[in-house]
Design a protein around this motif. Structure first.
Motif, short mmCIF file in Angstrom:
data_model
loop_
_atom_site.label_atom_id
_atom_site.label_comp_id
_atom_site.label_asym_id
_atom_site.label_seq_id
_atom_site.Cartn_x
_atom_site.Cartn_y
_atom_site.Cartn_z
N GLY A 256 0.82 -1.20 0.00
CA GLY A 256 0.00 0.00 0.00
C GLY A 256 0.85 1.26 0.00
O GLY A 256 0.43 2.31 -0.45
N ASP B 289 -6.54 0.01 -3.67
CA ASP B 289 -7.45 0.58 -2.68
C ASP B 289 -8.34 1.65 -3.28
O ASP B 289 -9.53 1.74 -2.98
CB ASP B 289 -6.65 1.13 -1.49
CG ASP B 289 -5.85 0.03 -0.76
OD1 ASP B 289 -6.24 -1.15 -0.88
OD2 ASP B 289 -4.86 0.34 -0.11
N GLY C 48 -7.33 -4.71 -2.14
CA GLY C 48 -6.68 -5.83 -2.85
C GLY C 48 -7.48 -7.13 -2.80
O GLY C 48 -7.84 -7.68 -3.85
N GLY D 177 2.31 -6.45 0.55
CA GLY D 177 0.93 -6.95 0.58
C GLY D 177 0.38 -7.37 -0.77
O GLY D 177 -0.36 -8.36 -0.87
N ASN E 264 -1.44 -11.13 -4.27
CA ASN E 264 -2.39 -11.14 -5.38
C ASN E 264 -2.20 -12.38 -6.27
O ASN E 264 -1.10 -12.66 -6.72
CB ASN E 264 -2.18 -9.86 -6.21
CG ASN E 264 -3.20 -9.74 -7.31
OD1 ASN E 264 -2.93 -10.05 -8.46
ND2 ASN E 264 -4.39 -9.32 -6.95
O1 KG4 Z 1 2.35 -4.71 2.95
P1 KG4 Z 1 1.00 -4.23 3.38
O2 KG4 Z 1 0.23 -5.08 4.32
O3 KG4 Z 1 1.08 -2.82 4.05
C1 KG4 Z 1 1.76 -1.73 3.52
O4 KG4 Z 1 1.12 -0.99 2.75
O5 KG4 Z 1 2.96 -1.57 3.85
O6 KG4 Z 1 0.16 -4.00 2.03
C2 KG4 Z 1 -1.18 -3.60 2.04
C3 KG4 Z 1 -1.64 -3.44 0.61
C4 KG4 Z 1 -3.03 -2.83 0.51
O7 KG4 Z 1 -3.00 -1.78 -0.42
C5 KG4 Z 1 -3.88 -4.00 -0.01
O8 KG4 Z 1 -4.96 -3.57 -0.81
C6 KG4 Z 1 -2.87 -4.80 -0.79
O9 KG4 Z 1 -1.68 -4.72 -0.05
N1 KG4 Z 1 -3.27 -6.20 -0.95
C7 KG4 Z 1 -3.53 -6.77 -2.14
C8 KG4 Z 1 -3.95 -8.10 -1.88
N2 KG4 Z 1 -3.91 -8.30 -0.52
C9 KG4 Z 1 -3.48 -7.11 0.03
N3 KG4 Z 1 -3.49 -6.26 -3.38
C10 KG4 Z 1 -3.83 -7.08 -4.39
N4 KG4 Z 1 -4.26 -8.35 -4.22
C11 KG4 Z 1 -4.33 -8.91 -3.00
N5 KG4 Z 1 -4.76 -10.16 -2.85
#
Ligand code: KG4
Ligand code: ZN
Length: 350
Positions: free
Chosen positions: A144, A175, A188, A280, A284
């Motif tokens: 994110g 998001d 996501g 994160g 995907n």
């Molecule tokens: O690494 P993270 O938990 O936190 C930081 O932003 O550092 O990443 C969160 C991000 C969010 O924008 C969320 O929408 C995305 O990762 N995310 C995904 C998926 N699971 C989480 N994006 C695409 N597909 C997914 N399955």
């Protein structure tokens, strides 16, 4: 030399993470505890992380999360060899909670403290699952808050940014698109699920920065997001139904296509045969699927840690701390400061 236990503390965004890693005499890492308390639900109604809310949540969660991690590992905190903490990049107030807590534990227990880089931590997470990294690898960090291509030539000493987003991070685009499709935050997982029922080739959304004169390794997702918004608006204005699954799948295809194409190209240009994907968005399904396909075609080994290690957590910080300890790095100063804009090349602070 005997085993050394490294406690890792992460608080750069909305996850309070505490991990404990055992560093063996041969440099092998074993994950003993990985506790995470997330404040994501408190941010959901705002559609993004609210820094003050995150800081307050870290403050409340920190001590109980450290306690749970010690219990999970079956250790006393006094058994710990050293403490690693995220010093940056991240939200200033959120980082401050983790660094203050780590200093307090280090002072109370009389243990060395290592202030480390969150982004390098994401790469280090891979070593908890897949073992040591080869001498050189390319890491694609997508979350994110970040979208970066890195050349990693040593977790403890040499990480070079070769590309990054010029606007939105990949997860941020997810998001924002989720929001305009009336899907919950974080976007996501619901887009990933919806996309499974749609056709990724249905709508030709733009692939940012892929023209012949564009930067080879930088990303741009803001135009894609706007394009999705305009497409949906046009349909709605015409009174036509919006094929949500096709929109989600086509958006997802555009993101996965650009990320994997640029990461594979970086490996080929730099003569690197291993790619790590973390953050994160690495959770995907289309990104990991397409990366697996393209890496196999190009003869590149792919490492995607399990989702729990890809999202923010304390285990990755403990792992990076362990790599620094193993490399004989000097501890940070006890008055080390947080650095919200810490560049990825600075693996350790102070
Ligand atoms: O690494 P993270 O938990 O936190 C930081 O932003 O550092 O990443 C969160 C991000 C969010 O924008 C969320 O929408 C995305 O990762 N995310 C995904 C998926 N699971 C989480 N994006 C695409 N597909 C997914 N399955
Ligand atoms: Zn992160």
């Amino acid at each position: 030399m005997t085993d050394r236990l490294i406690l890792g503390i992460e608080s750069s965004c909305d996850e309070t993470g505490v991990g404990i890693v055992r560093l063996g005499p041969d440099g092998a890492l074993e994950l003993l505890a990985d506790e995470v308390a997330s404040s994501v639900e408190e941010h959901a109604r705002f559609g993004g992380v609210v820094p003050e809310v995150a800081s307050r949540a870290h403050l409340e969660a920190m001590v109980p999360t450290v306690r749970r991690a010690a219990e999970q590992a079956g250790i006393e905190l006094s058994d710990v060899h050293s403490i690693a903490v995220t010093a940056g990049p991240g939200l200033a107030g959120a980082l401050l909670v983790g660094v203050s807590a780590a200093k307090a534990y280090a002072a109370a227990l009389g243990k060395p403290l290592y202030g480390v880089n969150h982004l390098a931590g994401h790469v280090a997470a891979s070593t908890l699952q897949h073992g040591p990294l080869p001498e050189r690898c390319v890491a694609l960090l997508v979350s994110g808050g970040h979208s970066q291509l890195l050349l990693v030539e040593g977790l403890a000493d040499k990480i070079t940014e070769i590309g990054s987003t010029v606007d939105d991070a990949a997860g941020e685009a997810y998001d924002k698109v989720a929001r305009l499709l009336d899907l919950p935050y974080p976007g996501g997982p619901p887009i990933d699920a919806l996309a499974k029922r749609g056709n990724g080739c249905a709508i030709a959304f733009p692939r940012g920065l892929t023209g012949p004169r564009d930067s080879k390794y930088d990303f741009s997702f803001s135009g894609l997001k706007t394009s999705v918004a305009r497409w949906v608006e046009r349909r709605e204005r015409a009174g036509e139904e919006v094929p949500l699954a096709d929109v989600a799948a086509s958006f997802q295809e555009a993101v996965a296509d650009v990320l994997t194409a640029k990461a594979v190209r970086a490996c080929q240009d730099l003569g690197v045969d291993t790619m790590v994907i973390s953050g994160g968005v690495a959770a995907n399904s289309r990104l990991s699927g397409l990366a697996a396909q393209r890496c196999a075609e190009a003869g590149i080994g792919l490492r995607v840690p399990k989702p729990r290690l890809c999202t923010d957590n304390g285990a990755m910080i403990a792992a990076l701390g362990a790599h620094l300890v193993a490399a004989g790095a000097e501890p940070s100063r006890m008055d080390l400061s947080t650095t919200p804009g810490l560049p990825v090349g600075t693996i350790q602070v102070g």
